[in-house]
Motif scaffolding. Structure first.
Motif, PDB file in Angstrom:
ATOM      1  N   PRO A 219       0.803  -1.230   0.000  1.00  0.00           N
ATOM      2  CA  PRO A 219       0.000   0.000   0.000  1.00  0.00           C
ATOM      3  C   PRO A 219       0.833   1.277   0.000  1.00  0.00           C
ATOM      4  O   PRO A 219       0.297   2.369  -0.115  1.00  0.00           O
ATOM      5  CB  PRO A 219      -0.757  -0.107   1.326  1.00  0.00           C
ATOM      6  N   SER A 220       2.162   1.177   0.184  1.00  0.00           N
ATOM      7  CA  SER A 220       2.993   2.374   0.242  1.00  0.00           C
ATOM      8  C   SER A 220       4.230   2.166  -0.615  1.00  0.00           C
ATOM      9  O   SER A 220       4.260   1.291  -1.481  1.00  0.00           O
ATOM     10  CB  SER A 220       3.360   2.675   1.700  1.00  0.00           C
ATOM     11  N   PHE A 221       5.270   2.947  -0.366  1.00  0.00           N
ATOM     12  CA  PHE A 221       6.459   2.930  -1.200  1.00  0.00           C
ATOM     13  C   PHE A 221       7.364   1.753  -0.857  1.00  0.00           C
ATOM     14  O   PHE A 221       7.533   1.401   0.311  1.00  0.00           O
ATOM     15  CB  PHE A 221       7.238   4.233  -1.039  1.00  0.00           C
ATOM     16  N   SER A 222       7.962   1.184  -1.868  1.00  0.00           N
ATOM     17  CA  SER A 222       8.939   0.109  -1.698  1.00  0.00           C
ATOM     18  C   SER A 222      10.333   0.698  -1.534  1.00  0.00           C
ATOM     19  O   SER A 222      10.585   1.860  -1.878  1.00  0.00           O
ATOM     20  CB  SER A 222       8.927  -0.829  -2.905  1.00  0.00           C
ATOM     21  N   SER A 223      11.255  -0.120  -1.051  1.00  0.00           N
ATOM     22  CA  SER A 223      12.641   0.292  -0.923  1.00  0.00           C
ATOM     23  C   SER A 223      13.220   0.635  -2.292  1.00  0.00           C
ATOM     24  O   SER A 223      13.012  -0.105  -3.265  1.00  0.00           O
ATOM     25  CB  SER A 223      13.460  -0.831  -0.301  1.00  0.00           C
ATOM     26  N   PRO A 224      13.958   1.749  -2.405  1.00  0.00           N
ATOM     27  CA  PRO A 224      14.596   2.069  -3.690  1.00  0.00           C
ATOM     28  C   PRO A 224      15.501   0.950  -4.201  1.00  0.00           C
ATOM     29  O   PRO A 224      15.573   0.706  -5.408  1.00  0.00           O
ATOM     30  CB  PRO A 224      15.403   3.332  -3.378  1.00  0.00           C
ATOM     31  N   GLY A 225      16.198   0.246  -3.295  1.00  0.00           N
ATOM     32  CA  GLY A 225      17.047  -0.858  -3.720  1.00  0.00           C
ATOM     33  C   GLY A 225      16.252  -1.991  -4.326  1.00  0.00           C
ATOM     34  O   GLY A 225      16.661  -2.611  -5.322  1.00  0.00           O
ATOM     35  N   HIS A 226      15.095  -2.295  -3.742  1.00  0.00           N
ATOM     36  CA  HIS A 226      14.193  -3.333  -4.250  1.00  0.00           C
ATOM     37  C   HIS A 226      13.681  -2.958  -5.642  1.00  0.00           C
ATOM     38  O   HIS A 226      13.704  -3.777  -6.577  1.00  0.00           O
ATOM     39  CB  HIS A 226      13.033  -3.476  -3.256  1.00  0.00           C
ATOM     40  N   VAL A 227      13.245  -1.712  -5.785  1.00  0.00           N
ATOM     41  CA  VAL A 227      12.722  -1.250  -7.072  1.00  0.00           C
ATOM     42  C   VAL A 227      13.815  -1.272  -8.137  1.00  0.00           C
ATOM     43  O   VAL A 227      13.596  -1.722  -9.271  1.00  0.00           O
ATOM     44  CB  VAL A 227      12.129   0.166  -6.929  1.00  0.00           C
TER      45      VAL A 227
END
Length: 713
Positions: A219-227
């Motif tokens: 429902p919110s933002f994912s980790s930049p590293g994951h993306v």
């Protein structure tokens, strides 16, 4: 068409063909066979030497699994050959047939909402799917074996515009492949958890098979590293999908050239295996379409920007699809080139690195999702002004071909580009700020309008051939690039670093030393004390200007970041005060760093905004903000006043664009009128290769007129 030795990827790489490809994408399957010979005859009369075929014809060549029928294309290829026209075939994997998707539904893409793609369009299948890869290999091998010894087939295009419609998939098979990618990349789950910041929001994993997709806002933002790793995976999978085909084609007939045609620039790492596998890269060029989709500032500058950006990935290229008229699908349409403009736009592509060009398409479709997309021939089978302009362009090319091939595009001011990780890093944490390419567009436009040779370059390329390098807030900065730019500056080059450069590592973690990191801080004589957002000029709060994700992308712009109040700041350079935009940095400078511009109000008043430090024979500027259009003009003027760069043509009128191709003891100056009114241009001495006339001084250039002037070396 002879294939020459293929050189490593570089903006300075020339095409490894000994002739210029001129022609059209051709779809003989769309009309009755009675049209074919007349089509081939008119193509030959126009001066075409090549067609591209079969990219959407898998269902014809394999109507049932393992039952192949190439007779339609055998006849078409033979008929074209009678008129001296060679064929480029395409692997038809952008449109797997219905029998395949019905029998193997697991090959279909799944979007972030869990909706499986439907048959009835294109790029509906998931290139990460092992099942699709097996069938892709089957059809590629069958086609290659069938045409192995056909002398009229000279090369291949892989697939068609990979990742242009969409690049993402959230299918079960894609998840398995993503998990395998992560295991191979990190080896241990602890290493992955560190890279993705698993201790933030308790996002750590215990095993690789627990990994999920970074679904947007769910429902919110994912980790930049994951993306970032998800998009690295998509690029890896796209390269692997293409590599399967390239291996088969090269093993079958090493004399064939192989390329791909890019429509967008999404989730493809050109400098990685994808580009290294190919003889050269093709870029599809639709100036009106891109400008209107991106709400740009004019199709001429948009085309130049696109071409210069593309050239940084691979060097010289071909254009497998160049706009010939109206472009449309049910949801959009583009403007139509005026008389003379189609030829001018094609010559712009040549002036900026194209060593082959094919007008899209030979004849328009009478059915399907592009019925109003113009071709060279009209719907009633009549050749009108687009045919005549294509014929004139082919004639132009024959006059300059021998001098053109082997040359590269001149750059005096270069902008750092063509780096996959930095493109993605921005998107993983955009916070409403402009992307590096949005920032770069300001400087590119300022140079374009002044007639200064400007383009894009990767820091791994030979920097000795440029005079200035601008880095548009590349947050990920590799140590080896520092060594290259240090040498560039020491040898007399000018380096301009933008705010936020070098602030993250490969995992998208913020670095633990004061920005911009040790190497760049020592080089620039600057350290960042603090930073913060600034409202864009003329706007309340932060904003993003045009679509992100590459030219031609259908991805939406990031949402504007919320701000509690509109904060505006100004700075002074010389006797000019300008409004800041997007971001400020409060800078600390070393004793020998010169302050060129200062912040001029609020708590930043009097602190450095633009600095210069000397290093060897060169200089390093540090810009503690992002570019705006007025600031880009100031930077351009600063470089010109310091004799770093000069216009290719002095006192060039508005609407006239110039570009210089040089090499092998040759200089070809392209002067193109992008407007319909006649212009008077004051030109250096030389010979116009298109007319054979001597050129010098005041010269009349008709509306959409073109000059290709060979200059003394």
């Amino acid at each position: 068409m002879k294939v020459l030795e293929r050189k490593p990827l570089s903006v300075w790489r020339t095409l490894n063909l000994d002739g210029f490809l001129v022609g059209v994408p051709h779809y003989p399957e769309h009309v009755d066979e009675s049209y074919w010979d007349r089509d081939a005859e008119r193509m030959a009369t126009a001066g075409f030497n090549t067609v591209r075929m079969a990219e959407f014809a898998w269902h014809i060549m394999e109507p049932h699994e393992d039952h192949f029928d190439f007779s339609l294309f055998d006849k078409a290829i033979a008929g074209l050959a009678k008129h001296g026209i060679k064929t480029i075939l395409c692997t038809p994997t952008a449109t797997p047939p219905r029998w395949l998707t019905a029998k193997y539904p697991e090959v279909l893409r799944v979007d972030a909402n869990g909706r499986q793609a439907s048959h009835g369009s294109r790029q509906h299948c998931d290139t990460t799917s092992p099942v699709l890869r097996r069938h892709s290999q089957r059809i590629t091998r069958a086609m290659a074996e069938h045409y192995r010894d056909n002398p009229h087939v000279i090369g291949w295009q892989t697939d068609n515009e990979l990742n242009t419609t969409t690049s993402e998939s959230y299918s079960p098979s894609a998840l398995i492949e993503f998990q395998k990618f992560c295991r191979a990349k990190y080896g241990t789950i602890d290493a992955l958890n560190f890279a993705w910041g698993g201790d933030f929001w308790a996002t750590a994993y215990q095993t690789f098979d627990q990994i999920v997709f970074p679904q947007p806002m769910n429902p919110s933002f994912s980790s930049p590293g994951h993306v970032q790793d998800y998009h690295r995976f998509l690029a890896f999978a796209t390269a692997l999908f293409q590599h399967d085909q390239v291996e088969i084609l090269r093993a079958t007939n090493p004399a064939w050239f192989i390329f791909h045609n890019l429509g967008g620039l999404v989730d493809i790492d050109f400098r990685g295996q994808f580009g290294q596998d190919l003889d050269f890269i093709g870029f599809d060029i639709y100036p009106f379409l891109y400008d209107e989709m991106r709400r740009g500032g004019g199709h001429a500058i948009t085309q130049a920007f696109h071409l210069d950006q593309c050239r940084a990935y691979s060097g010289n290229f071909i254009v497998p699809e160049q706009a010939s008229g109206l472009g449309s699908q049910p949801g959009f349409s583009s403007s139509v080139p005026e008389p003379g403009e189609m030829r001018r736009m094609a010559m712009t592509s040549v002036s900026r690195g194209a060593d082959g060009l094919m007008f899209f398409r030979w004849r328009p479709a009478h059915f399907g999702a592009e019925i109003y997309w113009n071709g060279i021939i009209d719907h009633d089978d009549v050749a009108r002004r687009r045919y005549e302009e294509a014929k004139q362009f082919a004639s132009d090319i024959r006059k300059i071909e021998d001098k053109l091939l082997g040359t590269t595009v001149r750059m005096d001011i270069a902008i750092a580009g063509a780096d996959f990780d930095n493109q993605e890093a921005y998107k993983t944490y955009a916070i409403g700020l402009p992307s590096p390419m949005q920032d770069a567009a300001h400087l590119h436009r300022a140079c374009y309008e002044a007639g200064i040779a400007c383009g894009f370059i990767h820091p791994e390329d030979d920097l000795s051939r440029i005079k200035a390098l601008y880095v548009p807030h590349w947050v990920m900065w590799k140590e080896e690039w520092s060594k290259a730019v240090e040498k560039f500056v020491a040898d007399g080059g000018t380096l301009i670093l933008s705010a936020m450069t070098g602030t993250r590592d490969d995992n998208n973690h913020i670095i633990r030393t004061q920005a911009p990191g040790k190497a760049l801080a020592e080089l620039s004589g600057v350290r960042v004390h603090e930073f913060g957002p600034v409202s864009a000029p003329g706007a309340d709060g932060l904003f993003t200007g045009f679509r992100e994700g590459g030219i031609g992308s259908h991805q939406p712009s990031p949402r504007p970041a919320a701000t509690s109040a509109s904060r505006k700041y100004a700075y002074t350079i010389g006797n000019r005060q300008l409004e800041a935009g997007h971001l400020y940095e409060k800078l600390e400078t070393s004793a020998d760093t010169e302050i060129i511009g200062r912040w001029s109000d609020r708590f930043l008043e009097g602190t450095p905004m633009l600095t210069r430090s000397r290093h060897g024979n060169g200089q390093v500027y540090y810009l503690g903000t992002y570019l705006t259009a007025p600031l880009a003009e100031v930077i351009r003027e600063l470089l010109v006043s310091n004799d770093v760069a000069a216009p290719l043509v002095q006192d060039m009128p508005n609407g006239v664009e110039v570009s210089l191709r040089e090499g092998g003891g040759r200089k070809l100056l392209f002067v193109l009128n992008t407007e319909h009114e006649t212009k008077i241009v004051n030109l250096p001495a030389g010979t116009d290769l298109l007319t054979g006339k001597a050129i010098s001084g005041a010269t009349e250039l008709a509306g959409y007129g073109v000059l290709v002037i060979e200059q003394p070396v």
